[in-house]
Design a protein around this motif. Structure first.
Motif, PDB file in Angstrom:
ATOM      1  N   TYR A 291      45.256  40.632  32.130  1.00 19.53           N
ATOM      2  CA  TYR A 291      45.423  39.237  31.752  1.00 19.53           C
ATOM      3  C   TYR A 291      44.055  38.617  31.527  1.00 19.53           C
TER       4      TYR A 291
ATOM      5  N   GLN B  32      42.076  34.718  31.423  1.00 19.45           N
ATOM      6  CA  GLN B  32      42.187  33.311  31.768  1.00 19.45           C
ATOM      7  C   GLN B  32      40.967  32.578  31.253  1.00 19.45           C
TER       8      GLN B  32
ATOM      9  N   GLY C 156      40.071  26.573  32.823  1.00 17.11           N
ATOM     10  CA  GLY C 156      40.983  25.442  32.868  1.00 17.11           C
ATOM     11  C   GLY C 156      42.358  25.707  32.285  1.00 17.11           C
ATOM     12  N   ARG C 157      42.649  26.940  31.995  1.00 20.35           N
ATOM     13  CA  ARG C 157      43.936  27.276  31.400  1.00 20.35           C
ATOM     14  C   ARG C 157      44.701  28.251  32.271  1.00 20.35           C
ATOM     15  N   GLY C 158      45.952  28.495  31.883  1.00 18.30           N
ATOM     16  CA  GLY C 158      46.738  29.520  32.556  1.00 18.30           C
ATOM     17  C   GLY C 158      46.329  30.900  32.075  1.00 18.30           C
ATOM     18  N   LEU C 159      46.973  31.916  32.645  1.00 21.48           N
ATOM     19  CA  LEU C 159      46.664  33.287  32.270  1.00 21.48           C
ATOM     20  C   LEU C 159      47.467  33.705  31.045  1.00 21.48           C
TER      21      LEU C 159
ATOM     22  N   HIS D 269      48.799  37.119  28.995  1.00 24.30           N
ATOM     23  CA  HIS D 269      48.999  38.565  29.069  1.00 24.30           C
ATOM     24  C   HIS D 269      48.353  39.236  27.853  1.00 24.30           C
TER      25      HIS D 269
ATOM     26  N   PHE E 148      41.738  39.794  34.506  1.00 23.73           N
ATOM     27  CA  PHE E 148      42.396  40.265  35.719  1.00 23.73           C
ATOM     28  C   PHE E 148      43.267  41.475  35.439  1.00 23.73           C
TER      29      PHE E 148
ATOM     30  N   PHE F  14      46.855  39.665  42.530  1.00 22.41           N
ATOM     31  CA  PHE F  14      45.639  39.449  41.745  1.00 22.41           C
ATOM     32  C   PHE F  14      44.386  39.549  42.600  1.00 22.41           C
ATOM     33  N   GLY F  15      43.328  40.136  41.999  1.00 25.78           N
ATOM     34  CA  GLY F  15      41.996  40.078  42.574  1.00 25.78           C
ATOM     35  C   GLY F  15      41.262  38.872  42.017  1.00 25.78           C
ATOM     36  N   LYS F  16      39.928  38.883  42.165  1.00 23.34           N
ATOM     37  CA  LYS F  16      39.144  37.728  41.733  1.00 23.34           C
ATOM     38  C   LYS F  16      38.767  37.796  40.263  1.00 23.34           C
TER      39      LYS F  16
END
Lengths: 111, 115
Positions: free
Chosen positions: A35, A37, A40-43, A45, A88, A101-103
């Motif tokens: 994914y 990102q 300021g937005r969503g993820l 795919h 991610f 999820f990781g960082k």
């Protein structure tokens, strides 16, 4: 904890260069997803690779999967400033619906 | 096309107040997820709804957090007696089916700030 771990944590490249990000996971998986990102937005795919696949392409993206090493890599070719984002690879255990999820890897593409 | 919609996009409130966050999933998506993302961190799973099944609430951090999904569509996440550590971006996602095999589609989140 079980989560896809991305490496490096941060990556800065010049526009036009290729960017490679790596991911390691711990569990047995059915598939692995990547994914993106933007700030300021969503993820969003990007791509899904199944456990019986070794490589998959989508546009400028190339994903590899090595289940023996429990690792994956995402290659972005000919990077653009718009590729600047966090990436991610959440872990999803076989039979589970959860993505852990990781960082992420924070990619900066300098124009 | 209609993606996942979240409202409000930003919410600032005082410590101790209750807040309600809303998520409109993509039409036809049976699975709905809530996540929390603190600054510079990955996503923390909160709760999962799948069709008419009982939700998986295993990620909710305390009993101040609750969520419901009415009619298998819109979902609300409620945080009671907010604390400063609740400040984060709350993301909602939906998918056609079980998220482990289906891509999740995310909204842009609600940025919650507790003063």
């Amino acid at each position: 904890s079980q989560q896809g771990e991305e490496d490096p944590q941060a990556l800065s490249i010049q526009e036009g260069e290729n960017a490679t990000m790596n991911c390691s996971y711990k569990t047995s998986i059915n598939n692995l997803q990547w994914y993106r990102q933007n700030s300021g937005r969503g993820l969003v795919h990007l791509i899904l690779i199944r456990s019986n696949e070794r490589e998959k392409h989508s546009g400028r993206l190339r994903v590899t999967l090595d289940t023996s090493k429990k690792s994956s890599s995402l290659l972005i070719t000919a990077s653009r400033a718009a590729d600047t984002a966090s990436y991610f690879c959440p872990e999803s255990s076989a039979g589970s619906y959860q993505l852990t999820f990781g960082k992420g890897t924070k990619l900066s593409v300098i124009p | 096309g209609a993606g996942v919609s979240q409202s409000p996009s930003n919410k600032v409130t005082e410590k101790g107040k209750d807040v309600e966050l809303r998520c409109d999933p993509i039409s036809g998506h049976t699975a709905l997820y809530w996540y929390r993302q603190s600054l510079g961190q990955g996503l923390e799973f909160l709760i999962y709804f799948q069709g008419n099944s009982a939700p998986d609430k295993s990620g909710l951090p305390s009993d101040r957090f609750s969520a419901e999904r009415t009619g298998g569509s819109v979902s609300t996440l409620t945080i009671q007696r907010t604390q400063q550590e609740d400040s984060a971006v709350y993301l909602c996602a939906s998918s056609l089916g079980a998220g482990g095999v289906q891509p999740q589609h995310f909204g842009d989140g609600t940025r919650l700030s507790i003063l």
